[in-house]
Design an enzyme around this catalytic site. Structure first.
Site, PDB file in Angstrom:
ATOM      1  N   LEU A 176       6.193  -5.813  -5.149  1.00 12.73           N
ATOM      2  CA  LEU A 176       5.208  -6.840  -4.802  1.00 12.73           C
ATOM      3  C   LEU A 176       4.008  -6.193  -4.133  1.00 12.73           C
ATOM      4  O   LEU A 176       4.132  -5.511  -3.126  1.00 12.73           O
ATOM      5  CB  LEU A 176       5.836  -7.892  -3.877  1.00 12.73           C
ATOM      6  CG  LEU A 176       5.012  -9.158  -3.609  1.00 12.73           C
ATOM      7  CD1 LEU A 176       5.935 -10.329  -3.271  1.00 12.73           C
ATOM      8  CD2 LEU A 176       4.022  -8.965  -2.465  1.00 12.73           C
ATOM      9  N   HIS A 218       7.685  -1.155   7.348  1.00 16.06           N
ATOM     10  CA  HIS A 218       6.276  -0.817   7.542  1.00 16.06           C
ATOM     11  C   HIS A 218       5.572  -2.026   8.166  1.00 16.06           C
ATOM     12  O   HIS A 218       5.914  -3.173   7.869  1.00 16.06           O
ATOM     13  CB  HIS A 218       5.660  -0.484   6.181  1.00 16.06           C
ATOM     14  CG  HIS A 218       4.297   0.117   6.246  1.00 16.06           C
ATOM     15  ND1 HIS A 218       3.166  -0.647   6.432  1.00 16.06           N
ATOM     16  CD2 HIS A 218       3.871   1.403   6.141  1.00 16.06           C
ATOM     17  CE1 HIS A 218       2.103   0.133   6.440  1.00 16.06           C
ATOM     18  NE2 HIS A 218       2.505   1.390   6.262  1.00 16.06           N
TER      19      HIS A 218
END
Length: 338
Positions: A127, A231
């Protein structure tokens, strides 16, 4: 502006390549390499053209399209069974408890074990939303459209599903986890290993990675701190996955230590709550906010819209959504509340 998800085509190559250059590394499913992306699109074309109900080794690529300009501004992918071409490796974080009667002391040590537990599961991944479009709920549209696709083609997907989240990448584009664990054995930087994996697969991990468990306490502090941490740009994605019913069960990406989230496919909220209905009207004003999708395989489209479900099993949607999907009265659509 109106956006819709649709099946990717060969002509989307340059759009995907331009987005791949913006990922910043650590994004195996979208490598900035035209040959690799071409192979990915060819594999997707094969998957879209296989119109049967058999679970196989398929990869589907979807793209987010601006219906007015035709620009592609995002992408996502689905894998029906991981670990079929190459082993699907993960680290599993677990705890070993030991007790000494003489010292009257119990010691608990965290271990990283190299496993293929998730082999055969389906995966949602790849994505990416263009930085210029990160508003208006388009990330949610990208993510949840995948679940409607699965609901509409349920027999093509496994009973367990996973999503890998990118781990922490430092300012120089390296990975503290890679540097503290695998990098010590491979003589490659994180960028080199990540790129090689994206292009050639991860069999080299099987060839060279030590098979014995790694004691977390023996890693440096920087590597320990990022174990299972997404992240910063992936924290919202992790929250979305949790809302869908995914959980972190100790599985980690072997490259960057990012968390792998897992769920039972039929328990994923957007799959469980999706409904199929016959379209009765395309001029609804008001109604409930929803994701609406239509089409099989290569004809799949999905967009935001308004819906009103009737007791007789029909559905009305708004004109903008109907235009984006290209549907008319009598067509079948699937939907789930936004």
């Amino acid at each position: 502006m109106t956006f819709r998800l649709r099946a990717a085509k060969a002509g989307d190559l340059e759009h995907l390549y331009e987005m791949a250059k913006l990922t910043g590394g650590g994004f195996t499913n979208l490598p900035p390499d035209r040959n690799a992306l071409t192979r990915k699109l060819e594999r997707a074309e094969t998957a879209f053209s296989r119109d049967d109900q058999q679970l196989g080794d398929d990869q589907f690529v979807l793209v987010l399209e601006n219906t007015e300009s035709g620009q592609v501004r995002g992408t996502c992918q689905l894998f029906t069974q991981v670990g079929q071409q190459w082993p699907f490796y993960s680290y599993r974080l677990n705890t070993l408890t030991q007790h000494s009667q003489e010292l009257d002391r119990t010691v608990r040590a965290e271990l990283l074990s190299l496993v293929t537990d998730l082999e055969g599961a389906s995966e949602v991944g790849g994505l990416f939303l263009h930085p210029g479009e990160r508003a208006g709920g388009l990330g949610l549209l990208l993510a949840r459209s995948r679940y409607l696709f699965i609901a509409m083609h349920r027999a093509r997907f496994a009973d367990r599903i996973l999503a890998e989240l990118r781990g922490v990448i430092d300012d120089r584009g390296g990975s503290p986890f890679w540097d503290g664990v695998a990098g010590r054995f491979f003589g490659m930087t994180f960028q080199e290993a990540d790129y090689f994996n994206a292009i050639n697969g991860n069999q080299f991990i099987a060839d060279l990675m030590p098979k014995h468990p790694v004691y977390v306490a023996m890693l440096n502090g920087e590597a320990r701190k990022v174990i299972g941490v997404p992240h910063p740009t992936g924290r919202a994605a992790m929250q979305m996955l949790e809302k869908e019913g995914f959980r972190f069960e100790g599985y980690l990406d072997i490259f960057d230590g990012g968390p792998t989230m897992t769920a039972r496919t039929d328990n994923v909220v957007s799959i469980r709550d999706s409904v199929a209905a016959t379209l009765s009207a395309t001029d609804l004003e008001g109604g409930d906010r929803a994701l609406v999708a239509t089409g099989r395989l290569g004809d799949f489209r999905c967009a935001y819209g308004q819906r009103a479900l009737a007791d007789d099993g029909t559905i009305a949607i708004d004109a903008t959504c109907a235009a984006a999907l290209g549907v008319t009265e009598g067509d079948e659509v699937w939907s789930v509340a936004r």
